[in-house]
Design a protein around this motif. Structure first.
Motif, PDB file in Angstrom:
ATOM      1  N   MET A   9       0.841  -1.187   0.000  1.00 38.30           N
ATOM      2  CA  MET A   9       0.000   0.000   0.000  1.00 38.30           C
ATOM      3  C   MET A   9       0.881   1.244   0.000  1.00 38.30           C
ATOM      4  SD  MET A   9      -1.371  -0.139   3.953  1.00 38.30           S
ATOM      5  CE  MET A   9      -1.485  -1.939   3.946  1.00 38.30           C
ATOM      6  N   GLU A  10       0.442   2.276  -0.728  1.00 42.43           N
ATOM      7  CA  GLU A  10       1.212   3.514  -0.811  1.00 42.43           C
ATOM      8  C   GLU A  10       0.998   4.358   0.441  1.00 42.43           C
ATOM      9  OE1 GLU A  10       1.800   5.391  -4.793  1.00 42.43           O
ATOM     10  OE2 GLU A  10      -0.055   4.312  -5.245  1.00 42.43           O
ATOM     11  N   LEU A  11       2.076   5.021   0.870  1.00 41.06           N
ATOM     12  CA  LEU A  11       2.046   5.790   2.105  1.00 41.06           C
ATOM     13  C   LEU A  11       2.362   7.264   1.857  1.00 41.06           C
ATOM     14  CD1 LEU A  11       4.106   3.420   4.463  1.00 41.06           C
ATOM     15  CD2 LEU A  11       1.623   3.450   4.103  1.00 41.06           C
ATOM     16  N   ILE A  12       1.930   8.093   2.817  1.00 44.05           N
ATOM     17  CA  ILE A  12       2.342   9.494   2.892  1.00 44.05           C
ATOM     18  C   ILE A  12       3.218   9.624   4.130  1.00 44.05           C
ATOM     19  CG2 ILE A  12       1.595  11.882   3.198  1.00 44.05           C
ATOM     20  CD1 ILE A  12      -1.060  11.098   1.864  1.00 44.05           C
ATOM     21  N   GLY A  13       4.449  10.086   3.947  1.00 41.71           N
ATOM     22  CA  GLY A  13       5.358  10.246   5.069  1.00 41.71           C
ATOM     23  C   GLY A  13       5.020  11.479   5.887  1.00 41.71           C
ATOM     24  N   HIS A  14       5.535  11.518   7.105  1.00 44.16           N
ATOM     25  CA  HIS A  14       5.288  12.641   8.020  1.00 44.16           C
ATOM     26  C   HIS A  14       6.490  13.570   8.011  1.00 44.16           C
ATOM     27  CE1 HIS A  14       3.268  14.445  11.577  1.00 44.16           C
ATOM     28  NE2 HIS A  14       4.511  14.788  11.898  1.00 44.16           N
ATOM     29  N   VAL A  15       6.279  14.845   7.665  1.00 42.19           N
ATOM     30  CA  VAL A  15       7.367  15.815   7.532  1.00 42.19           C
ATOM     31  C   VAL A  15       7.574  16.560   8.849  1.00 42.19           C
ATOM     32  CG1 VAL A  15       8.135  17.916   6.361  1.00 42.19           C
ATOM     33  CG2 VAL A  15       7.000  16.099   5.061  1.00 42.19           C
ATOM     34  N   LYS A  16       8.839  16.714   9.239  1.00 41.60           N
ATOM     35  CA  LYS A  16       9.222  17.485  10.417  1.00 41.60           C
ATOM     36  C   LYS A  16       9.974  18.737   9.961  1.00 41.60           C
ATOM     37  CE  LYS A  16       7.864  14.502  13.629  1.00 41.60           C
ATOM     38  NZ  LYS A  16       6.797  14.818  14.619  1.00 41.60           N
ATOM     39  N   ASN A  17       9.567  19.884  10.504  1.00 39.19           N
ATOM     40  CA  ASN A  17      10.147  21.169  10.092  1.00 39.19           C
ATOM     41  C   ASN A  17      11.080  21.735  11.159  1.00 39.19           C
ATOM     42  OD1 ASN A  17       6.966  21.239   9.018  1.00 39.19           O
ATOM     43  ND2 ASN A  17       8.504  21.720   7.471  1.00 39.19           N
ATOM     44  N   TYR A  18      12.019  20.914  11.636  1.00 34.05           N
ATOM     45  CA  TYR A  18      12.978  21.386  12.631  1.00 34.05           C
ATOM     46  C   TYR A  18      13.844  22.498  12.040  1.00 34.05           C
ATOM     47  CZ  TYR A  18      11.723  16.836  14.680  1.00 34.05           C
ATOM     48  OH  TYR A  18      11.039  15.756  15.180  1.00 34.05           O
ATOM     49  N   GLU A  19      14.299  23.397  12.910  1.00 33.85           N
ATOM     50  CA  GLU A  19      14.978  24.604  12.412  1.00 33.85           C
ATOM     51  C   GLU A  19      16.316  24.299  11.738  1.00 33.85           C
ATOM     52  OE1 GLU A  19      17.857  26.032  13.935  1.00 33.85           O
ATOM     53  OE2 GLU A  19      18.096  24.453  15.444  1.00 33.85           O
ATOM     54  N   TRP A  20      16.893  23.135  11.967  1.00 35.30           N
ATOM     55  CA  TRP A  20      18.179  22.809  11.352  1.00 35.30           C
ATOM     56  C   TRP A  20      18.042  22.270   9.929  1.00 35.30           C
ATOM     57  CZ3 TRP A  20      17.718  17.758  10.177  1.00 35.30           C
ATOM     58  CH2 TRP A  20      16.990  16.933  11.028  1.00 35.30           C
ATOM     59  N   GLY A  21      16.824  22.113   9.442  1.00 32.23           N
ATOM     60  CA  GLY A  21      16.617  21.539   8.121  1.00 32.23           C
ATOM     61  C   GLY A  21      16.937  22.503   6.983  1.00 32.23           C
ATOM     62  N   LYS A  22      17.173  21.955   5.817  1.00 29.03           N
ATOM     63  CA  LYS A  22      17.391  22.778   4.622  1.00 29.03           C
ATOM     64  C   LYS A  22      16.097  23.478   4.235  1.00 29.03           C
ATOM     65  CE  LYS A  22      21.181  20.108   2.535  1.00 29.03           C
ATOM     66  NZ  LYS A  22      21.636  19.412   1.303  1.00 29.03           N
ATOM     67  N   LEU A  23      16.245  24.628   3.587  1.00 27.24           N
ATOM     68  CA  LEU A  23      15.089  25.441   3.239  1.00 27.24           C
ATOM     69  C   LEU A  23      14.522  25.083   1.876  1.00 27.24           C
ATOM     70  CD1 LEU A  23      16.329  28.995   4.376  1.00 27.24           C
ATOM     71  CD2 LEU A  23      14.963  27.344   5.666  1.00 27.24           C
ATOM     72  N   GLY A  24      13.206  25.077   1.788  1.00 26.29           N
ATOM     73  CA  GLY A  24      12.508  24.959   0.511  1.00 26.29           C
ATOM     74  C   GLY A  24      12.975  23.803  -0.340  1.00 26.29           C
ATOM     75  N   ASP A  25      13.104  24.074  -1.648  1.00 28.12           N
ATOM     76  CA  ASP A  25      13.480  23.040  -2.608  1.00 28.12           C
ATOM     77  C   ASP A  25      14.926  22.577  -2.465  1.00 28.12           C
ATOM     78  OD1 ASP A  25      11.045  22.683  -3.911  1.00 28.12           O
ATOM     79  OD2 ASP A  25      11.371  24.399  -5.214  1.00 28.12           O
ATOM     80  N   GLU A  26      15.726  23.279  -1.643  1.00 30.19           N
ATOM     81  CA  GLU A  26      17.078  22.808  -1.377  1.00 30.19           C
ATOM     82  C   GLU A  26      17.054  21.516  -0.562  1.00 30.19           C
ATOM     83  OE1 GLU A  26      20.119  24.133  -2.378  1.00 30.19           O
ATOM     84  OE2 GLU A  26      18.812  25.275  -3.707  1.00 30.19           O
ATOM     85  N   SER A  27      15.922  21.267   0.080  1.00 31.52           N
ATOM     86  CA  SER A  27      15.786  20.106   0.948  1.00 31.52           C
ATOM     87  C   SER A  27      15.349  18.876   0.168  1.00 31.52           C
ATOM     88  CB  SER A  27      14.761  20.404   2.051  1.00 31.52           C
ATOM     89  OG  SER A  27      14.405  19.231   2.749  1.00 31.52           O
ATOM     90  N   TYR A  28      16.100  17.798   0.324  1.00 31.73           N
ATOM     91  CA  TYR A  28      15.716  16.518  -0.279  1.00 31.73           C
ATOM     92  C   TYR A  28      14.381  16.059   0.288  1.00 31.73           C
ATOM     93  CZ  TYR A  28      17.177  12.305  -2.849  1.00 31.73           C
ATOM     94  OH  TYR A  28      17.289  11.289  -3.761  1.00 31.73           O
ATOM     95  N   VAL A  29      14.176  16.326   1.583  1.00 37.21           N
ATOM     96  CA  VAL A  29      12.915  15.973   2.233  1.00 37.21           C
ATOM     97  C   VAL A  29      11.749  16.658   1.547  1.00 37.21           C
ATOM     98  CG1 VAL A  29      11.555  16.337   4.341  1.00 37.21           C
ATOM     99  CG2 VAL A  29      13.875  15.423   4.495  1.00 37.21           C
TER     100      VAL A  29
END
Length: 408
Positions: free
Chosen positions: A1-21
């Motif tokens: 079954m296909e899933l939707i992952g849960h995104v975390k927006n911690y402040e250390w993450g890359k911004l916008g489209d720069e983020s692989y996530v």
């Protein structure tokens, strides 16, 4: 079954489209419900049933854990990380210590489980992990009279021994040095780091370690973690390279994108690069000070079935206590239209990072491409087939497959 992952927006993450996530999440939710904000950090994508961020079944919106059988509940948490600012230096207690810490300090150590972690680089990835060879630490500290004054030049000199002479007594000296470092007063840290910072700025040519010091100083000021770069190995991983983080090994992710798999635990003992609570007493009691070369810290994947599955490499850490997970990387080259994928006895989670194809098994066929996250139930069969039509054969198919580790 296909899933939707849960995104975390911690402040250390890359911004916008720069983020692989962010790119994975946007490709995963093709209905337009996920819109990337250029000014927002996208740090982690969780895949699994962890209560702090469970995956959802794409078709129904139900939590994954509510629709799979008890024996199929993942014993691990599968992630993608995109790091712009270094995470804290930390270690994780072993199972026995985690149980004891949870019983004694349940508000700090939230569960009785250990937390082994495996990180596989998706892009160029920088991390700290494990104590350097002692001769290397000695050489690094010789460059800084500020550190010699604080830690003791005579004590530092006792660690200048080759690997084959590194015994219990020498390791206790190193433990005491690290203890002295971690117990420095804020005023001592400020004076030491300020002096080192000024010297590095004045250098006409700066080493990679100098550059890292400046980067961390910009983000964390006079945090004790800045000085850990002279004690811990600094690793530069290329895509596909991996490190395994066993119990009590100090480590920190510094920069880049990776796939990570870990057991389901939140137990962290912090050692720097963070304003959060640092349990120094527990840290110094547990920390593994045995030295290691950068090469020995790498987790080299193996091809288990070269004849039938030559493009499947499995990361198998040499840790008898690791029972929760294993991860395989599939890199099916252009031109291969039919390829077997081994499923876990209790199912598995598949993440696609390149290419396109169709999964065929004992259940309904599923078309997968970049961003697809699929839970493969054990009912899908012990083995599925990746089939690719002529339009898909011009590019490589890359995916990561997490499952419960087989007993060995």
């Amino acid at each position: 079954m296909e899933l939707i992952g849960h995104v975390k927006n911690y402040e250390w993450g890359k911004l916008g489209d720069e983020s692989y996530v962010a790119r994975i999440a946007a490709a995963n939710q093709t209905d337009g419900t996920f819109v990337v904000d250029a000014n927002k950090p996208y740090a982690e994508l969780w895949m699994g049933t962890h209560c702090s961020g469970p995956s959802l079944v794409k078709q129904s919106g139900l939590e994954l854990g509510s629709v799979i059988r008890p024996q199929e509940q993942p014993t691990y948490l599968f992630k993608v990380l995109s790091i712009q600012k270094a995470l804290s230096i930390q270690l994780h207690p072993n199972k026995m210590e985690a149980t004891a810490l949870h019983a004694k300090f349940p508000d700090i150590y939230k569960d009785p489980n250990h937390k082994p972690e495996l990180a596989i680089a998706l892009t160029e990835f920088k991390a700290m992990c494990g104590f350097r060879r002692y001769t290397d630490i000695y050489s690094q500290l010789q460059n800084w009279p500020e550190l010699q004054a604080l830690l003791g030049a005579d004590e530092i000199a006792k660690t200048n021994v080759p690997e084959d002479e590194e015994n219990y007594e020498v390791r206790e000296v190193m433990r005491n040095l690290y203890s002295s470092l971690m117990n420095l007063e804020p005023e001592q840290l400020e004076k030491c780091i300020s002096s080192m910072h000024n010297k590095i700025l004045a250098k006409p040519e700066k080493s990679s370690l100098d550059q890292l010091f400046l980067e961390l100083h910009n983000d964390f000021g006079s945090d004790v973690g800045l000085l850990s770069i002279y004690f811990l190995n600094v690793l530069d991983l290329q895509p596909g390279q991996s490190i395994y983080l066993a119990a009590n090994v100090p480590h920190a992710y510094i920069r880049g994108d990776c796939v990570e798999c870990m057991s389901c635990s939140d137990n962290v003992v912090r050692a720097g690069l963070t304003p959060k609570f640092k349990d120094i007493e527990t840290l110094l009691r547990l920390v593994e000070v045995k030295s290691a070369s950068p090469e020995s810290l790498m987790c080299e994947p193996i091809v288990k079935d070269p004849k039938r599955q030559p493009y499947t490499r499995t990361y198998c850490p040499n840790d008898p206590w690791l029972l929760e997970f294993s991860v395989s990387m599939l890199t099916v080259p252009p031109g291969v239209n039919d390829y077997p994928i081994t499923n876990g006895i209790n199912g598995s989670i598949l993440l696609v990072t390149a290419g396109k194809g169709t999964l065929r098994g004992n259940v309904k066929n599923i078309t997968v491409q970049f961003g697809s996250i699929v839970f493969l139930s054990s009912e899908a069969g012990a083995e599925l087939q990746l089939w690719r039509n002529s339009e898909d054969l011009n590019e490589e198919f890359v995916a990561y497959l997490a499952m419960q580790r087989e007993k060995v």
